[in-house]
Enzyme design. Structure first.
Site, PDB file in Angstrom:
ATOM      1  N   HIS A 152      -0.962   0.216  -9.941  1.00  0.00           N
ATOM      2  CA  HIS A 152      -1.435  -0.344  -8.762  1.00  0.00           C
ATOM      3  C   HIS A 152      -2.197  -1.453  -9.830  1.00  0.00           C
ATOM      4  O   HIS A 152      -3.422  -1.829  -9.508  1.00  0.00           O
ATOM      5  CB  HIS A 152      -2.773   0.452  -7.887  1.00  0.00           C
ATOM      6  N   ALA A 212      -0.916  -5.019  -9.798  1.00  0.00           N
ATOM      7  CA  ALA A 212      -0.363  -6.295  -9.309  1.00  0.00           C
ATOM      8  C   ALA A 212      -1.116  -6.993  -9.060  1.00  0.00           C
ATOM      9  O   ALA A 212      -1.045  -8.463  -9.561  1.00  0.00           O
ATOM     10  CB  ALA A 212       0.680  -6.373  -8.299  1.00  0.00           C
ATOM     11  N   ARG A 234       1.151  -1.406   0.429  1.00  0.00           N
ATOM     12  CA  ARG A 234      -0.103  -0.074  -0.008  1.00  0.00           C
ATOM     13  C   ARG A 234       0.922   1.220  -0.249  1.00  0.00           C
ATOM     14  O   ARG A 234       2.229   1.478   0.727  1.00  0.00           O
ATOM     15  CB  ARG A 234      -1.266  -0.159   1.469  1.00  0.00           C
ATOM     16  N   GLU A 236      -3.985   7.427  -4.611  1.00  0.00           N
ATOM     17  CA  GLU A 236      -4.369   7.483  -5.819  1.00  0.00           C
ATOM     18  C   GLU A 236      -5.110   7.845  -6.459  1.00  0.00           C
ATOM     19  O   GLU A 236      -6.053   7.960  -5.383  1.00  0.00           O
ATOM     20  CB  GLU A 236      -4.277   5.296  -5.305  1.00  0.00           C
TER      21      GLU A 236
HETATM   22  O1  LIG Z   1      -5.571  -7.162  -3.100  1.00  0.00           O
HETATM   23  C1  LIG Z   1      -5.924  -5.900  -2.823  1.00  0.00           C
HETATM   24  O2  LIG Z   1      -6.195  -5.764  -1.795  1.00  0.00           O
HETATM   25  C2  LIG Z   1      -4.872  -5.511  -4.124  1.00  0.00           C
HETATM   26  O3  LIG Z   1      -4.724  -4.744  -3.392  1.00  0.00           O
HETATM   27  C3  LIG Z   1      -3.644  -6.146  -4.823  1.00  0.00           C
HETATM   28  O4  LIG Z   1      -3.010  -5.033  -4.993  1.00  0.00           O
END
Ligand SMILES: O=C(O)C(=O)CO
Length: 318
Positions: A280, A282, A232, A261
């Site tokens: 964001h 990933a 985060r 963000e």
């Molecule tokens: O799963 C989550 O909360 C995410 O932000 C993955 O990046």
């Protein structure tokens, strides 16, 4: 017929699963508190991304029974308000673990091999950058994970078995004897920061982890060290990261998350060649997103079919 508030990006497979079962889907149109209050007022369920479910938003819900979080972080959902209101909150646990871990490693490799920088140079016709820009192998370097939950564990597995890295972990909440011997635990965060070539936090955001990567902790990093963040934005103090990068105290930083963000284009980090950013993303591989969406759809359908959904994280009053 039960109504479900869904994010615009919700995968077709989850939409079809829910509509085939007779649920009505309503797309969320905005994320400001007033829009949220209105949108939540007459739905029975929500699939929640990162928009904020404040006590005022939860209070505005008249029929709400469940919030299925489209991911694993849940700092955007006020659990106390959900408990009071009898709203069950579930997480999509395990669905995006690999994707997020792999993204951390991708950022690490991009930083070690200076991918963004070299891409910019070659497009400009600067072929000589190949002799000027210094790159490094991951092999033999020390990967330091702050936290060894499911994502941290997956990340260190890829780093160790995929890239022959040594692994250090700092986590005061786990039973160290349950982990394999290729993981070395440090007793302090400073020790991990000092001995790692790459530092990657894999932590939920809470009072104890807010700005855990700050001027002081970053000052313990090796010169040339690489700092990652796929957790985060507020896990690191962006100003401290900026200073350390700008003064050359660390080699590079790569983040998938930002303190605000979306970040504005004038975010100082974007002016630095040794910072790599992604929006964001990933957890947004097709594989992870499909699994997350189906997890949310099943959680909601389980609840309305009288079954206990998996991965409830709160204690709603019934
Ligand atoms: O799963 C989550 O909360 C995410 O932000 C993955 O990046």
């Amino acid at each position: 017929m039960y109504k479900i508030l869904i994010p615009k990006a919700l995968k077709e497979s989850a939409r079809t699963f829910l509509t085939d079962k007779g649920y009505e889907l309503v797309e969320l149109q905005g994320t400001d508190e007033e829009t949220m209050k209105k949108a939540i007022s007459d739905v029975d369920a929500v699939i929640a991304r990162t928009e904020k479910y404040t006590p005022a938003v939860i209070k505005a819900a008249r029929n709400l029974k469940i919030i299925a979080r489209y991911g694993i972080g849940y700092e955007n959902i006020n659990l106390e308000a959900c408990d009071k209101k009898g709203v069950t909150v579930t997480l999509a646990r395990g669905c995006n673990t690999y994707s997020v871990a792999e993204h951390a490693i991708t950022l690490m490799l991009a930083a070690l091999r200076q991918i963004s920088q070299l891409d910019r140079e070659v497009r400009k016709g600067d072929w000589k950058s190949r002799d000027r820009v210094e790159t490094h192998e991951a092999r033999g370097k020390v990967f330091g994970s702050i936290g060894i939950g499911p994502i941290g564990m997956e990340a260190v597995k890829i780093a160790h078995f995929g890239f022959q890295m040594k692994i250090l972990v700092y986590d005061k909440f786990v039973d160290q004897s349950k982990f394999p011997d290729w993981i070395e635990f440090t007793n302090t965060l400073d020790d991990l920061m000092e001995r790692s070539d790459v530092v990657s936090p894999h932590l939920p955001l809470n009072k104890g982890t807010f700005h855990i990567l700050n001027e002081e902790s970053i000052s313990h990093m090796k010169r040339g060290g690489i700092l990652l963040n796929v957790s985060r934005g507020a896990i690191w103090d962006e100003k401290a990261v900026y200073q350390a990068l700008q003064e050359g105290r660390i080699g590079a930083a790569a983040g998938d998350v930002f303190e605000t963000e979306p970040p504005t284009p004038d975010n100082p980090l974007f002016a630095l060649p040794n910072f790599i950013g992604t929006p964001h993303t990933a957890a947004l591989s097709e594989e992870a997103v499909t699994a997350v969406a189906m997890n949310c759809a099943h959680a909601i359908d389980d609840l309305f079919s009288g079954k206990e959904p998996l991965y409830i994280i709160n204690h709603p009053t019934r």
